[in-house]
Design a protein around this motif. Structure first.
Motif, PDB file in Angstrom:
ATOM      1  N   GLU A 193       0.818  -1.208   0.000  1.00 50.48           N
ATOM      2  CA  GLU A 193       0.000   0.000   0.000  1.00 50.48           C
ATOM      3  C   GLU A 193       0.854   1.261   0.000  1.00 50.48           C
ATOM      4  O   GLU A 193       0.525   2.245  -0.651  1.00 50.48           O
ATOM      5  CB  GLU A 193      -0.927   0.022   1.221  1.00 50.48           C
ATOM      6  N   LEU A 194       1.954   1.224   0.757  1.00 48.55           N
ATOM      7  CA  LEU A 194       2.824   2.391   0.862  1.00 48.55           C
ATOM      8  C   LEU A 194       4.237   1.987   0.430  1.00 48.55           C
ATOM      9  O   LEU A 194       5.075   1.651   1.256  1.00 48.55           O
ATOM     10  CB  LEU A 194       2.844   2.926   2.303  1.00 48.55           C
ATOM     11  N   PRO A 195       4.508   2.008  -0.861  1.00 50.11           N
ATOM     12  CA  PRO A 195       5.814   1.556  -1.350  1.00 50.11           C
ATOM     13  C   PRO A 195       6.973   2.451  -0.911  1.00 50.11           C
ATOM     14  O   PRO A 195       8.114   2.013  -0.872  1.00 50.11           O
ATOM     15  CB  PRO A 195       5.651   1.569  -2.874  1.00 50.11           C
ATOM     16  N   THR A 196       6.695   3.721  -0.585  1.00 54.20           N
ATOM     17  CA  THR A 196       7.730   4.617  -0.071  1.00 54.20           C
ATOM     18  C   THR A 196       7.238   5.222   1.237  1.00 54.20           C
ATOM     19  O   THR A 196       6.035   5.176   1.552  1.00 54.20           O
ATOM     20  CB  THR A 196       8.054   5.746  -1.068  1.00 54.20           C
ATOM     21  N   LEU A 197       8.149   5.820   1.978  1.00 49.40           N
ATOM     22  CA  LEU A 197       7.793   6.382   3.283  1.00 49.40           C
ATOM     23  C   LEU A 197       6.802   7.543   3.156  1.00 49.40           C
ATOM     24  O   LEU A 197       6.031   7.802   4.070  1.00 49.40           O
ATOM     25  CB  LEU A 197       9.051   6.847   4.021  1.00 49.40           C
ATOM     26  N   GLY A 198       6.816   8.245   2.043  1.00 49.80           N
ATOM     27  CA  GLY A 198       5.920   9.377   1.861  1.00 49.80           C
ATOM     28  C   GLY A 198       4.672   9.067   1.063  1.00 49.80           C
ATOM     29  O   GLY A 198       3.877   9.972   0.782  1.00 49.80           O
ATOM     30  N   SER A 199       4.474   7.810   0.684  1.00 52.64           N
ATOM     31  CA  SER A 199       3.325   7.441  -0.150  1.00 52.64           C
ATOM     32  C   SER A 199       2.017   7.558   0.619  1.00 52.64           C
ATOM     33  O   SER A 199       1.938   7.222   1.786  1.00 52.64           O
ATOM     34  CB  SER A 199       3.470   6.002  -0.651  1.00 52.64           C
ATOM     35  N   PHE A 200       0.990   8.044  -0.063  1.00 45.67           N
ATOM     36  CA  PHE A 200      -0.382   8.008   0.449  1.00 45.67           C
ATOM     37  C   PHE A 200      -1.255   8.828  -0.477  1.00 45.67           C
ATOM     38  O   PHE A 200      -0.859   9.875  -0.970  1.00 45.67           O
ATOM     39  CB  PHE A 200      -0.508   8.571   1.871  1.00 45.67           C
ATOM     40  N   SER A 201      -2.468   8.330  -0.716  1.00 46.43           N
ATOM     41  CA  SER A 201      -3.470   9.098  -1.454  1.00 46.43           C
ATOM     42  C   SER A 201      -4.777   9.030  -0.685  1.00 46.43           C
ATOM     43  O   SER A 201      -5.000   8.111   0.112  1.00 46.43           O
ATOM     44  CB  SER A 201      -3.653   8.546  -2.875  1.00 46.43           C
ATOM     45  N   ALA A 202      -5.651  10.010  -0.946  1.00 45.88           N
ATOM     46  CA  ALA A 202      -6.911  10.079  -0.204  1.00 45.88           C
ATOM     47  C   ALA A 202      -7.750   8.815  -0.383  1.00 45.88           C
ATOM     48  O   ALA A 202      -8.512   8.440   0.523  1.00 45.88           O
ATOM     49  CB  ALA A 202      -7.703  11.308  -0.658  1.00 45.88           C
ATOM     50  N   LYS A 203      -7.629   8.142  -1.523  1.00 42.98           N
ATOM     51  CA  LYS A 203      -8.410   6.930  -1.767  1.00 42.98           C
ATOM     52  C   LYS A 203      -7.964   5.754  -0.901  1.00 42.98           C
ATOM     53  O   LYS A 203      -8.646   4.733  -0.838  1.00 42.98           O
ATOM     54  CB  LYS A 203      -8.323   6.542  -3.239  1.00 42.98           C
ATOM     55  N   GLN A 204      -6.816   5.887  -0.238  1.00 44.67           N
ATOM     56  CA  GLN A 204      -6.318   4.807   0.620  1.00 44.67           C
ATOM     57  C   GLN A 204      -6.768   4.948   2.064  1.00 44.67           C
ATOM     58  O   GLN A 204      -6.526   4.041   2.868  1.00 44.67           O
ATOM     59  CB  GLN A 204      -4.788   4.778   0.574  1.00 44.67           C
ATOM     60  N   GLU A 205      -7.414   6.052   2.408  1.00 48.31           N
ATOM     61  CA  GLU A 205      -7.800   6.256   3.797  1.00 48.31           C
ATOM     62  C   GLU A 205      -8.726   5.147   4.276  1.00 48.31           C
ATOM     63  O   GLU A 205      -9.628   4.727   3.564  1.00 48.31           O
ATOM     64  CB  GLU A 205      -8.483   7.610   3.967  1.00 48.31           C
ATOM     65  N   ARG A 225      -5.604   0.602  10.181  1.00 46.56           N
ATOM     66  CA  ARG A 225      -6.258   1.321   9.082  1.00 46.56           C
ATOM     67  C   ARG A 225      -5.487   2.606   8.807  1.00 46.56           C
ATOM     68  O   ARG A 225      -5.186   3.371   9.719  1.00 46.56           O
ATOM     69  CB  ARG A 225      -7.714   1.624   9.432  1.00 46.56           C
ATOM     70  N   LEU A 226      -5.202   2.842   7.538  1.00 47.09           N
ATOM     71  CA  LEU A 226      -4.386   3.988   7.166  1.00 47.09           C
ATOM     72  C   LEU A 226      -5.142   5.297   7.373  1.00 47.09           C
ATOM     73  O   LEU A 226      -6.318   5.418   7.044  1.00 47.09           O
ATOM     74  CB  LEU A 226      -3.958   3.878   5.701  1.00 47.09           C
ATOM     75  N   LYS A 227      -4.415   6.266   7.912  1.00 46.17           N
ATOM     76  CA  LYS A 227      -4.935   7.610   8.083  1.00 46.17           C
ATOM     77  C   LYS A 227      -3.867   8.600   7.639  1.00 46.17           C
ATOM     78  O   LYS A 227      -2.675   8.404   7.873  1.00 46.17           O
ATOM     79  CB  LYS A 227      -5.284   7.878   9.549  1.00 46.17           C
ATOM     80  N   ALA A 228      -4.296   9.681   7.008  1.00 43.17           N
ATOM     81  CA  ALA A 228      -3.355  10.680   6.514  1.00 43.17           C
ATOM     82  C   ALA A 228      -2.719  11.449   7.662  1.00 43.17           C
ATOM     83  O   ALA A 228      -3.321  11.615   8.735  1.00 43.17           O
ATOM     84  CB  ALA A 228      -4.065  11.655   5.584  1.00 43.17           C
ATOM     85  N   SER A 229      -1.502  11.913   7.433  1.00 44.70           N
ATOM     86  CA  SER A 229      -0.856  12.795   8.388  1.00 44.70           C
ATOM     87  C   SER A 229      -1.722  14.024   8.608  1.00 44.70           C
ATOM     88  O   SER A 229      -2.282  14.586   7.668  1.00 44.70           O
ATOM     89  CB  SER A 229       0.521  13.218   7.855  1.00 44.70           C
ATOM     90  N   TYR A 232       7.531   6.603   8.302  1.00 45.49           N
ATOM     91  CA  TYR A 232       6.475   6.770   7.294  1.00 45.49           C
ATOM     92  C   TYR A 232       5.784   8.106   7.574  1.00 45.49           C
ATOM     93  O   TYR A 232       5.162   8.282   8.633  1.00 45.49           O
ATOM     94  CB  TYR A 232       5.462   5.626   7.371  1.00 45.49           C
ATOM     95  N   THR A 233       5.895   9.047   6.644  1.00 48.52           N
ATOM     96  CA  THR A 233       5.335  10.383   6.842  1.00 48.52           C
ATOM     97  C   THR A 233       4.093  10.637   5.992  1.00 48.52           C
ATOM     98  O   THR A 233       3.471  11.696   6.125  1.00 48.52           O
ATOM     99  CB  THR A 233       6.395  11.454   6.521  1.00 48.52           C
ATOM    100  N   GLY A 234       3.724   9.702   5.115  1.00 47.90           N
ATOM    101  CA  GLY A 234       2.514   9.879   4.308  1.00 47.90           C
ATOM    102  C   GLY A 234       1.266   9.494   5.076  1.00 47.90           C
ATOM    103  O   GLY A 234       0.216  10.121   4.924  1.00 47.90           O
ATOM    104  N   ALA A 235       1.370   8.481   5.901  1.00 49.07           N
ATOM    105  CA  ALA A 235       0.210   7.986   6.638  1.00 49.07           C
ATOM    106  C   ALA A 235       0.666   7.253   7.881  1.00 49.07           C
ATOM    107  O   ALA A 235       1.807   6.796   7.987  1.00 49.07           O
ATOM    108  CB  ALA A 235      -0.629   7.047   5.761  1.00 49.07           C
ATOM    109  N   TYR A 236      -0.253   7.143   8.839  1.00 51.71           N
ATOM    110  CA  TYR A 236      -0.023   6.329  10.030  1.00 51.71           C
ATOM    111  C   TYR A 236      -1.133   5.294  10.109  1.00 51.71           C
ATOM    112  O   TYR A 236      -2.055   5.284   9.284  1.00 51.71           O
ATOM    113  CB  TYR A 236       0.038   7.197  11.293  1.00 51.71           C
ATOM    114  N   GLY A 237      -1.067   4.410  11.088  1.00 49.20           N
ATOM    115  CA  GLY A 237      -2.065   3.355  11.200  1.00 49.20           C
ATOM    116  C   GLY A 237      -2.913   3.489  12.451  1.00 49.20           C
ATOM    117  O   GLY A 237      -2.383   3.699  13.550  1.00 49.20           O
ATOM    118  N   LEU A 238      -4.216   3.386  12.279  1.00 49.46           N
ATOM    119  CA  LEU A 238      -5.146   3.369  13.405  1.00 49.46           C
ATOM    120  C   LEU A 238      -5.376   1.902  13.755  1.00 49.46           C
ATOM    121  O   LEU A 238      -5.926   1.146  12.957  1.00 49.46           O
ATOM    122  CB  LEU A 238      -6.454   4.048  13.012  1.00 49.46           C
ATOM    123  N   LEU A 239      -4.943   1.511  14.949  1.00 53.16           N
ATOM    124  CA  LEU A 239      -4.909   0.092  15.314  1.00 53.16           C
ATOM    125  C   LEU A 239      -6.266  -0.586  15.182  1.00 53.16           C
ATOM    126  O   LEU A 239      -7.276  -0.095  15.665  1.00 53.16           O
ATOM    127  CB  LEU A 239      -4.406  -0.060  16.747  1.00 53.16           C
TER     128      LEU A 239
END
Length: 293
Positions: A72-84, A159-163, A195-202
Motif C-alpha cells: 500500500e505504501l511503497p515509499t515512506l511518503g506514499s499516500f493518497s486520499a483513496k487509501q484512507e 487502518r491507514l490515516k493521513a498525516s 512513514y510520513t505519508g500515513a499512520y495506522g489506526l490500530l
C-alpha cells in the motif's frame, strides 16, 4: 404605440408591447437567472454525488482485506486520499521507549490523549501506530497510566490515516505532540526513517496485550450527505418561478394596456363573474362590513 409599450391612440396594443426593449430586458434577466439556478442546481447534485462516493469508499476500505504495508505504501511518503481507512498488515517490534502522546484528544466527551507507538519494520523504518485513547490523569497534563504495547515481534493490522495538518497555536513538549503531524513525529524520533505519508489506526495486534488503550474507531465513519438533493430541486423551482413571475407580469400589463378592447372587457367581466362565484359567506360579510365603515 411608444417604445416602452404604452397604449396608443386606438386604446389597444395587443401583445406588441411584449417586444419592447423593457420586456426583452426582463426576458433576458429571467434567462440569465435560470442559467445561474441551473449551475447551482448542478453544483448541489455534484456535491451529493461526491458525498455518496466518499461514503462508499470509506465503507469499502474499512472492511477491506488487509494487505502488506509495503504494497500500500511503497515509499515512506506514499499516500493518497483513496487509501484512507484501508487495512494494512505489518510485522515488527514496538519501540516502546519512543512512544508519544497526542494532546487534546477528547473521546465520548472526556479529555484525554491518543497513544502513538512506533513499530520498527523488517527494513528498519518506523510505522506510527495509533494504539488508542487514554484519559487525562490527576495532573491533567498527562495520563495516570498508559497500557504497555506488546513486547517482541508483533503482527499489527491497522487502518491507514493521513498525516494531520498543523493547528496554529497548538504545540507540545517532551513526549507529547499537538497533532498527528508525521513530519513533527519524525523530528521527535530524531529524524529516523519514519512513514510520513500515513499512520495506522490500530485494528488488532497479535499477540494481543492484557490491557490496551480504548479504540477510538470501531465502525466506519459516514459523511452526512446533507440536503443537496433538496437544494438541487429548490434551485430548479426558483428558475421556474422566475419565468412564471415574468409571465404573470406580462399578462397583467396586457390586461391593463388593453382594458378598452371589447374582447378584453368581455374576458375581464367573465373573470369577475368566476371570482364572485367563488366567494364564501365570510367574503360577503367582510365586504358588507367594509361598506359600512
Amino acid at each position: 404605440m411608444s417604445r416602452d409599450g404604452r397604449v396608443d391612440d386606438s386604446g389597444t396594443t395587443g401583445w406588441r408591447f411584449a417586444f419592447s426593449r423593457r420586456w426583452l430586458g426582463y426576458l433576458a434577466f429571467a434567462i440569465v437567472f435560470a442559467i445561474a439556478c441551473g449551475f447551482l442546481s448542478n453544483w448541489q447534485l455534484a456535491r451529493s454525488k461526491e458525498a455518496a462516493a466518499a461514503n462508499a469508499l470509506v465503507t469499502e476500505n474499512f472492511d477491506s482485506k488487509p494487505v502488506a504495508l509495503t504494497d500500500e505504501l511503497p515509499t515512506l511518503g506514499s499516500f493518497s486520499a483513496k487509501q484512507e481507512w484501508r487495512r494494512v498488515i505489518v510485522t515488527g517490534t514496538y519501540e516502546r521507549d519512543q512512544q508519544l502522546l497526542v494532546r487534546n484528544r477528547p473521546f465520548n466527551g472526556s479529555p484525554g490523549f491518543e497513544v502513538l507507538t512506533p513499530l520498527r519494520t523488517a527494513d528498519g523504518s518506523l510505522f506510527i501506530v495509533d494504539r488508542g485513547w487514554v484519559p487525562t490523569g490527576n495532573k491533567t497534563d498527562a495520563p495516570d497510566h498508559v497500557p504497555a504495547a506488546p513486547a517482541g515481534s508483533v503482527s499489527v493490522v491497522s487502518r491507514l490515516k493521513a498525516s494531520e495538518p498543523a493547528i496554529p497555536g497548538r504545540s507540545a513538549t517532551g513526549d507529547q505532540v499537538g497533532t498527528i503531524q508525521l513530519s513533527v513525529v519524525k523530528q521527535k524520533l530524531d529524524g529516523a526513517d519514519v512513514y510520513t505519508g500515513a499512520y495506522g489506526l490500530l485494528d488488532s495486534e497479535d499477540p494481543a496485550p492484557a490491557t490496551a488503550p480504548t479504540p477510538t474507531v470501531t465502525s466506519p465513519p459516514t459523511q452526512d450527505e446533507g440536503l443537496h438533493w433538496s437544494y438541487m430541486i429548490q434551485w430548479i423551482i426558483f428558475a421556474l418561478i422566475g419565468f412564471f413571475g415574468l409571465a404573470y407580469a406580462l399578462v397583467t400589463e396586457y390586461r391593463k394596456l388593453n382594458s378598452d378592447d371589447p374582447a378584453e372587457k368581455a374576458r375581464a367581466a367573465d373573470r369577475e363573474r368566476r371570482r364572485r362565484a367563488k366567494r364564501t359567506d365570510a367574503d360577503v360579510e367582510d365586504e358588507l362590513l367594509d361598506a359600512t365603515r
